[in-house]
Design an enzyme around this catalytic site. Structure first.
Site, short mmCIF file in Angstrom:
data_model
loop_
_atom_site.label_atom_id
_atom_site.label_comp_id
_atom_site.label_asym_id
_atom_site.label_seq_id
_atom_site.Cartn_x
_atom_site.Cartn_y
_atom_site.Cartn_z
N CYS A 121 0.83 -0.56 -0.13
CA CYS A 121 0.27 -0.42 -0.05
C CYS A 121 0.35 1.21 -0.54
O CYS A 121 0.20 2.52 -0.20
CB CYS A 121 -0.64 -0.11 1.57
N HIS A 180 -2.98 7.58 6.43
CA HIS A 180 -3.19 6.66 5.76
C HIS A 180 -3.97 6.82 6.20
O HIS A 180 -5.27 5.15 4.96
CB HIS A 180 -1.69 6.05 6.00
N HIS A 231 -9.88 1.89 -0.42
CA HIS A 231 -8.39 1.85 -0.17
C HIS A 231 -8.23 1.50 -1.57
O HIS A 231 -7.97 0.11 -1.53
CB HIS A 231 -7.93 1.03 1.23
#
Lengths: 410, 348
Positions: A161, A294, A331
Site C-alpha cells: 500500500c 494513510h 483503499h
C-alpha cells in the site's frame, strides 16, 4: 550542492470515485464518496459487500478494442490516468524519449484476470493464456513505456500500500540526480478476489463505508484505480513554458521491522519517516497545513497514525488536521499513495483541507482534528501524505502547492 | 549521472541457488561449465521438449531458522532471510552491529507472493470462504521477503522492493546505492529473490515462455552488502569490489537503438569480466558491443529467474580481483536494460 526542485506538470486520475482530475477535484472538495456495491465478482459470501469500483461503462467508453482485450484491468486504469497526466503536462516533443522514465507503484496488478485462469485451471479447463499476461506489476510500467514511448528509466515498486507514494518520491529522485529529465510516476491497482477475500479473511473490512478515526470503525473499504503525475526539474519545466501544478518537495521511507500486518504500536518509525521527509524537503513542521493520513479506518492503524502525528508535531498537533480521503476513493492499495498525492495537490491548490467522511462518533483514542465536520479553508501551501503498508513499509511525501512557484501568490 | 558522488563498496555477498548454498557452488558451476538444471516434468510443459528447471532443493529453511518461524514464511521470504543472514555474516555484520535506522534493504522480487496467492485462492475456489487461510494472505505481497528479512535482522532504514522483470534485482541495487549516496543509510542489503513452482511452469508454458526467453528456469536469492567506502573502512571491513557506475534504459527504441546502447554502456565497452543476466537473446546486441577477457552466463547453469541479477552480481563481486574491471549486463524482453560496472577491491 543545490538540487533542483521537483515540479509537477501533469496529473491524471482514473478511479472508482472519479475518472478525470476535474471530477476528482469535485469529489475531494465536496466530499463525494464513490462507495457502492461491488459486482466485479461474487461478493455474496463476504461480510462486506461494498467497495469503490470503477463501473464497466466508464472503461469501455474510453478504451479501444485492443486495449480492452489485451490490457489487464489494472493496466487499463493506468493507461487512462497516465494519458491524462501526460496530456496535461504538454511534455511531448520537449525531451528525448531516453530522458523520460516511468515508475509505477503496483499491487495486485493483473490478478483479476489471472484469477480467471487459475479458476479454469483448477477445473481442468483451458483458459486463454493472455489472462496471465499482466499478472506481475511490472507489466504496467512496460505498457506505459511502450504506449507513450518513454525509453528512460523503467521501474515498478511493489511495497503493497505504499508502492505508489514511493514511486513518486523515487521518481523525483531520479530527476534530482540528473538520471532523467522527466518522469511519469504513480500507481495502479484493481479490485481482485485475492485482496477482497484476503482482507475479509483478516476481518479488517468494514461492512459499512469506512469511517477513519471514528468510534466504532471496523476497517477498510476497498477501492481501485490509478493516478499519475509528471515530474520535471522546476527550472526545465519553466523554460519550456509548462504550467506548474505543484511540487514534490521531499520524501522518506523506512521499514518498521515489527510485524507483517500489525503496525508498530508506538508509531515511532512512522513519526521518524515524517520527520525525515520534512527534513529532506527543507520544511519546518510549522509550515505544514495538514497530513493526508494513510487513514484506512482499521481500529489499530488509525490510533497508531494519530499517535505518530502527535509525536511529530508536538504541541502544534492540534492545529494540523489529519484527514483521510479513503472514504471517497476506498483503499486502492498499490495505487493509494498516488491517488492520495493527487487529492492532496488538488486540495492544496484549492486552499482547502479535505473532509474525512462517514463520521460515526468521536474515538477517545483518536484525539486529533480530523476535519470530520466539513472541509476547511487554509492558507497553508504544504502538506504531508502518509502511506503505510503490509510489512511495515512506510513512506511520507511532502507536497507543495502550485503557488510555491510564485511566492507572491502564496 | 550514472555514477555516485561517494564511493560505494561491496563488503558481503551470498546466494542460494540450485547449485547450493553460498557463492562457492555457483563459482564451481561456472568453472566447470556444469549445468545444475534438470529436465522439467513433461506434464508441466504442455508438450514442449527440452525445457529445464532447477529448484534449490539443497536449501533447508530449518538450517537457518526455527521450524515454527519457517512455517510462517513463504519460500521467497525463507530465501531472503537466509541469504541476507549469510551476506551479513560475510560482511562481518550481525544484528545490531549497525544502528537499526542506518541499515536498509532493497530487494528485487520476481514471483514472490504469487505462489502464496495461488494457494490462498485455490482454497477459496475449492471450498469457498471456508477454504480461506488468513495466515497465507500477508505473504501474498511482493515485499514480504524484504520485510521478513528486515523483521529478522531489525533493519529499520529504507525498505523497498522492485519487480521489474529480469532486472528486478538491478533496480533494487540502483535504489540501494542512491540511498547510501544521499545519506539515507550507511549500509544497504540489496539483491534479488525469486521462487519457482510447478504452477508457475504451467503458466510459463501457457504463455509460450518455454519456447522463448528463459528455457531454463531457476530460483533462489542473491544478496549483497553495500556500504559507503568510508563506513566500511572505519569498521575495517574487507572490500570485495566497488560500484563504479549503474546505467539503465527502459526501452531500446526502434531506429534509435544506437543512442540507447550508448547511454547504457557509455565508456564501459571493455572489461576483464563480463557477466550476462536475464534474457540472453535480448542481451546479445549489448554483449556484442563489449570487449571482455571472460564472459559468463550463469543463467545457463543455475537457471534464469526475474531476480537473478542479485545472484549474478554477488558472484561477480566475489570473482573480481583487486584492480580488475567487471561488468554485469542485464536485459529483459521489451526492457529494461541495466549495466553495472565494478572494480575489484577498494576504490582507487
Amino acid at each position: 550542492m543545490i538540487f533542483p526542485r521537483i515540479a509537477i506538470t501533469g496529473m491524471g486520475v482514473f478511479c472508482g470515485a472519479a475518472t478525470s482530475v476535474h471530477e476528482f477535484l469535485d469529489a475531494v472538495l465536496n466530499g463525494k464518496s464513490g462507495v457502492g456495491p461491488v459486482d466485479l465478482f461474487d461478493v455474496s459470501s463476504f461480510p462486506a459487500q461494498i467497495g469503490v469500483q470503477v463501473k464497466g461503462d466508464r472503461l469501455s467508453e474510453r478504451l479501444n478494442r485492443r486495449q480492452r482485450t489485451r490490457l489487464s484491468r489494472t493496466d487499463q486504469f493506468a493507461v487512462l490516468a497516465a494519458e491524462e497526466a501526460l496530456a496535461m503536462s504538454g511534455l511531448a516533443g520537449h525531451y528525448d524519449p531516453y530522458d523520460i522514465g516511468v515508475c509505477v507503484g503496483g499491487g495486485a496488478a493483473g490478478m483479476f484476470q489471472a484469477e480467471q485462469w487459475l479458476a479454469a485451471h483448477l477445473r481442468h479447463e483451458k483458459a486463454p493464456a493472455g489472462l496471465l499476461r499482466g499478472v506481475l506489476p511490472d507489466n504496467t510500467a512496460k505498457e506505459l513505456a511502450n504506449s507513450f514511448r518513454l525509453a528512460g528509466y523503467q521501474g515498478s515498486i511493489t511495497t503493497a500500500c505504499s508502492s505508489s507514494a514511493t514511486a513518486i518520491g523515487w521518481g523525483g529522485d531520479l530527476i534530482r540526480t540528473g538520471r532523467q529529465k522527466a518522469m511519469l510516476c504513480g500507481g495502479a491497482d484493481s479490485l481482485t478476489l485475492l485482496t477482497y477475500a484476503g482482507f475479509n479473511s483478516l476481518k479488517v473490512v468494514d461492512p459499512e463505508p469506512c469511517s477513519p478515526f471514528s468510534l466504532g470503525r471496523q476497517g477498510i473499504t476497498l477501492g481501485e484505480g490509478a493516478a499519475f503525475v509528471v515530474l520535471e526539474d522546476e527550472i526545465a519545466a519553466r523554460q519550456r513554458g509548462a504550467t506548474i501544478l505543484g511540487f514534490v518537495l521531499g520524501y522518506a521511507l523506512a521499514g518498521e521491522a515489527y510485524h507483517m500486518t500489525a503496525p508498530e504500536p508506538d508509531g515511532a518509525t512512522a513519526a521518524r519517516v515524517m520527520l525525515k521527509a520534512m527534513s529532506a524537503a527543507g520544511v519546518d513542521s510549522a509550515q505544514v497545513g495538514w497530513v493526508n493520513a494513510h487513514g484506512t479506518g482499521t481500529p489499530l492503524n488509525d490510533v497508531v497514525e494519530s499517535n505518530a502525528v502527535r509525536q511529530v508535531f508536538g504541541y502544534q498537533a492540534d492545529r494540523v488536521p489529519l484527514v483521510s480521503t479513503k472514504p471517497i476513493t476506498g483503499h486502492c492499495l498499490g495505487a493509494a499513495g498516488a491517488i492520495e498525492a493527487v487529492a492532496t495537490l488538488l486540495a492544496l491548490n484549492a486552499k482547502t483541507i479535505p473532509r474525512t467522511l462517514h463520521f460515526r462518533g468521536r474515538d477517545p483514542e483518536c484525539n486529533l482534528d480530523y476535519c470530520h465536520d466539513a472541509c476547511r479553508p487554509t492558507d497553508r501551501t504544504i502538506a504531508l501524505s502518509n502511506s503505510f503498508a503490509f510489512g511495515g513499509n512506510i513512506t511520507t511525501l511532502v507536497l507543495g502547492a502550485a503557488c510555491l512557484a510564485h511566492k507572491e501568490g502564496c | 549521472m550514472n555514477t555516485f558522488s561517494c564511493p560505494i563498496v561491496i563488503t558481503g555477498a551470498s546466494a542460494i541457488t540450485v547449485a547450493g548454498t553460498g557463492i562457492e557452488p555457483v563459482i564451481a558451476a561456472l568453472a566447470e561449465n556444469r549445468c545444475c538444471l534438470q529436465p522439467a516434468p513433461a506434464e508441466l510443459c504442455e508438450g514442449v521438449a527440452g525445457a529445464l528447471w532447477g529448484r534449490a532443493n539443497q536449501f533447508k529453511a530449518g538450517d537457518f531458522m526455527p521450524p515454527l518461524k519457517a512455517r510462517k514464511l513463504d519460500r521467497c521470504s525463507q530465501f531472503a532471510v537466509a541469504t541476507a543472514g549469510l551476506a551479513m555474516a560475510d560482511a562481518g555484520l550481525v544484528k545490531g552491529s549497525i544502528p537499526p535506522d542506518r541499515i536498509g534493504i532493497a530487494l528485487g522480487c520476481g514471483f514472490g507472493g504469487i505462489a502464496n496467492s495461488a494457494e490462498f485462492l485455490t482454497g477459496y475456489f475449492q471450498q469457498g470462504v471456508a477454504g480461506l487461510v488468513p495466515l497465507l494472505f500477508p505473504n501474498t505481497v511482493a515485499n514480504a521477503p524484504a520485510s521478513n528479512a528486515s523483521i529478522e535482522y531489525g533493519i529499520k532504514g529504507p525498505n523497498i522492493t522492485f519487480v521489474q522483470r529480469f532486472c528486478s534485482a538491478e533496480s533494487a541495487i540502483l535504489a540501494a546505492c542512491r540511498f547510501i549516496e544521499e545519506g539515507r543509510a550507511d549500509v544497504m542489503l540489496a539483491g534479488g529473490v525469486d521462487e519457482l513452482t510447478p504452477l508457475m511452469m504451467q503458466g510459463f508454458a501457457a504463455l509460450g515462455q518455454l519456447h522463448r526467453h528463459a528455457r531454463g528456469f531457476g530460483e533462489g536469492a542473491g544478496i549483497l552488502v553495500l556500504e559507503r567506502a568510508d563506513h566500511a573502512a572505519a569498521r575495517q571491513a574487507t572490500v570485495k569490489a566497488s560500484i563504479q557506475q549503474i546505467s539503465t534504459i527502459g526501452l531500446l527504441l526502434a531506429k534509435d537503438e544506437k543512442t540507447g546502447i550508448a547511454r547504457l554502456l557509455s565508456e564501459s565497452r571493455s572489461c576483464h569480466h563480463l557477466m550476462v543476466s536475464g534474457a540472453e537473446e535480448v542481451a546479445t546486441r549489448l554483449v556484442d558491443a563489449i570487449q571482455a577477457d571472460s564472459t559468463w552466463y550463469p543463467g545457463r547453469l543455475v537457471g534464469r529467474s526475474l531476480a537473478m541479477g542479485g545472484m549474478a552480481l554477488a558472484t561477480l563481486a566475489t570473482l573480481v580481483q583487486p584492480g580488475e574491471d567487471a561488468l554485469l549486463v542485464s536485459a529483459s524482453p521489451d526492457g529494461p536494460y541495466f549495466s553495472i560496472k565494478l572494480t575489484g577491491g577498494y576504490p582507487a
